[in-house]
Design a protein around this motif. Sequence first.
Motif, PDB file in Angstrom:
ATOM      1  N   TYR A  45       0.779  -1.250   0.000  1.00 54.03           N
ATOM      2  CA  TYR A  45       0.000   0.000   0.000  1.00 54.03           C
ATOM      3  C   TYR A  45       0.811   1.302   0.000  1.00 54.03           C
ATOM      4  O   TYR A  45       0.380   2.271  -0.626  1.00 54.03           O
ATOM      5  CB  TYR A  45      -1.092  -0.009   1.088  1.00 54.03           C
TER       6      TYR A  45
ATOM      7  N   PHE B 176       0.751   5.527  -2.622  1.00 48.00           N
ATOM      8  CA  PHE B 176       0.916   6.959  -2.355  1.00 48.00           C
ATOM      9  C   PHE B 176       1.941   7.585  -3.300  1.00 48.00           C
ATOM     10  O   PHE B 176       1.824   8.755  -3.641  1.00 48.00           O
ATOM     11  CB  PHE B 176       1.242   7.198  -0.881  1.00 48.00           C
TER      12      PHE B 176
ATOM     13  N   HIS C 110      -3.452  16.494   4.262  1.00 52.21           N
ATOM     14  CA  HIS C 110      -4.372  15.483   4.774  1.00 52.21           C
ATOM     15  C   HIS C 110      -4.662  14.513   3.639  1.00 52.21           C
ATOM     16  O   HIS C 110      -4.807  14.905   2.490  1.00 52.21           O
ATOM     17  CB  HIS C 110      -5.676  16.134   5.249  1.00 52.21           C
ATOM     18  N   ILE C 111      -4.726  13.231   3.980  1.00 48.51           N
ATOM     19  CA  ILE C 111      -5.114  12.243   2.975  1.00 48.51           C
ATOM     20  C   ILE C 111      -5.860  11.122   3.681  1.00 48.51           C
ATOM     21  O   ILE C 111      -5.460  10.696   4.774  1.00 48.51           O
ATOM     22  CB  ILE C 111      -3.892  11.729   2.177  1.00 48.51           C
ATOM     23  N   GLU C 112      -6.974  10.719   3.107  1.00 48.29           N
ATOM     24  CA  GLU C 112      -7.632   9.527   3.638  1.00 48.29           C
ATOM     25  C   GLU C 112      -7.927   8.587   2.489  1.00 48.29           C
ATOM     26  O   GLU C 112      -8.287   9.012   1.391  1.00 48.29           O
ATOM     27  CB  GLU C 112      -8.869   9.843   4.467  1.00 48.29           C
ATOM     28  N   THR C 113      -7.747   7.316   2.763  1.00 48.04           N
ATOM     29  CA  THR C 113      -7.704   6.356   1.683  1.00 48.04           C
ATOM     30  C   THR C 113      -8.399   5.071   2.085  1.00 48.04           C
ATOM     31  O   THR C 113      -8.176   4.562   3.183  1.00 48.04           O
ATOM     32  CB  THR C 113      -6.227   6.018   1.352  1.00 48.04           C
ATOM     33  N   ASP C 114      -9.235   4.563   1.177  1.00 46.08           N
ATOM     34  CA  ASP C 114      -9.811   3.229   1.350  1.00 46.08           C
ATOM     35  C   ASP C 114      -9.223   2.299   0.303  1.00 46.08           C
ATOM     36  O   ASP C 114      -9.221   2.624  -0.886  1.00 46.08           O
ATOM     37  CB  ASP C 114     -11.337   3.276   1.160  1.00 46.08           C
ATOM     38  N   PHE C 115      -8.737   1.176   0.773  1.00 52.72           N
ATOM     39  CA  PHE C 115      -8.205   0.163  -0.133  1.00 52.72           C
ATOM     40  C   PHE C 115      -9.268  -0.921  -0.249  1.00 52.72           C
ATOM     41  O   PHE C 115      -9.434  -1.744   0.643  1.00 52.72           O
ATOM     42  CB  PHE C 115      -6.904  -0.412   0.422  1.00 52.72           C
TER      43      PHE C 115
ATOM     44  N   LEU D 183      -7.657  13.976  -0.786  1.00 56.91           N
ATOM     45  CA  LEU D 183      -6.468  14.710  -0.362  1.00 56.91           C
ATOM     46  C   LEU D 183      -6.783  16.189  -0.190  1.00 56.91           C
ATOM     47  O   LEU D 183      -7.550  16.747  -0.982  1.00 56.91           O
ATOM     48  CB  LEU D 183      -5.355  14.638  -1.411  1.00 56.91           C
TER      49      LEU D 183
END
Lengths: 140, 140, 140, 140
Positions: free
Chosen positions: D22, D26, D60-65, D108
Amino acid sequence: MIFTSELPIRFAHCDPAGIVFYPRYFEMINGVVEDWCAQGLSASFHEMHMQRGIGLPTVHIETDFSKPAELGEILLAELSVVKLGGASVEIQILILGPQRDMRVKARLVLVMMDLKLRKAMAIPEILRVAMAKYSDVPAV
Amino acid sequence: MIFTSELPIRFAHCDPAGIVFYPRYFEMINGVVEDWCAQGLSASFHEMHMQRGIGLPTVHIETDFSKPAELGEILLAELSVVKLGGASVEIQILILGPQRDMRVKARLVLVMMDLKLRKAMAIPEILRVAMAKYSDVPAV
Amino acid sequence: MIFTSELPIRFAHCDPAGIVFYPRYFEMINGVVEDWCAQGLSASFHEMHMQRGIGLPTVHIETDFSKPAELGEILLAELSVVKLGGASVEIQILILGPQRDMRVKARLVLVMMDLKLRKAMAIPEILRVAMAKYSDVPAV
Amino acid sequence: MIFTSELPIRFAHCDPAGIVFYPRYFEMINGVVEDWCAQGLSASFHEMHMQRGIGLPTVHIETDFSKPAELGEILLAELSVVKLGGASVEIQILILGPQRDMRVKARLVLVMMDLKLRKAMAIPEILRVAMAKYSDVPAV
């Protein structure tokens, strides 16, 4: 309990602005989780992946980058468990500067996986007990 | 004298075959040089790059990958100086397994650079003296 | 024939000096080999590793870094076969700037491997024939 | 408008489970932002960082895999603007499989920075106008 780990900022982490290139933080964060499993939970990635056919992949992560970090700094990572579910665990990792000033704050959801079946599975009891020890910390 | 450094093989280093992806070795090798400068020569990359405007870039490297390394192994790097020139230094880095079995053997030529002028410069005397301490080791 | 590939220099490749951090070149070099296998030899890494249980690991590499490359430059890689052995192939990869000025010159020895047995094996005839097409180029 | 970019999954991206590690996503995500700036906004990272002394760091970053990606797959990234502020812009990047099946969903927040002063600054009008063209897409 909190699991802590030192993060020396290396040349390989830094970008043309002389600060950490943010994708490198995720390698560090993964390393902290890896060390927590091996040292804090007595279940190394090697043992889980290669011998037991299980894994703990990250399915969600959210991160705030509060303040840049520079080459040569030695940061401190603090990992604690926020929420312990049946097949998943939510953790918080704070990355702090030498004055305990916040640099990065991350929340991750990890899911226990059967790697062969590629399916979520219940966290084995022995792991759950070990994880729970890191959970009585109020999340920031 | 030999400069030594432990290299734990992490998940981030390994490829789909479960062994170290060779480009990752060069990050490790650069990290060994970085630690040698900071700890062995008392001249950190941070100090050299950010404060003194000098650097020690790698201009040549040759590497033999003798035997793969696996997730979870803890390797040992041994750095020694092979040849000390006016503006350059040739070093050898051996990466060994737990039985001192050779995994990677690297030879690097590093050149002392004035980063502003982008020109080679004589290695400062204090650094040369420090480097020389690592040079009485016969190269393999 | 020469196999060519464009290499745009990205932010992720560059270090605090604003130039390519040399370990990143080895990721690029591995990518060139990967593209050569897929496009030039019709044998992708995916097919080799996942379906046929074979691989083409790098056992030796030597590299000269002649001139730094900067963020935003678009370099050109040229791959040719230097020597075709029974189980191994020696290739040369030149990385050139926009004026065809040399930036990096690499020589690699790749070995055909049976991944299960972890043993060298003869290069399959169809691959050997495909590789030979890239071999009539005099090495620099 | 949506900014799109192809993401071929390379050997360098994959872990011992044969899927993308993962943290590598990025680097891909940063590359998509880099290409959007250069091609979509006509303001390359090189020009911004090296010539104008400005930058667009991720705060800021939020991520769903959602679903793993494998070696050899060619994914598609779709970038759109979710919210355009005075000094910041919120974007969404979807990474989709060949059947447009969701693999990664990221949000982001990027902030316009004066790199010398290390302070946020208003997004220059010409950039704001260019960004706005990517904003009439309803966020998923």
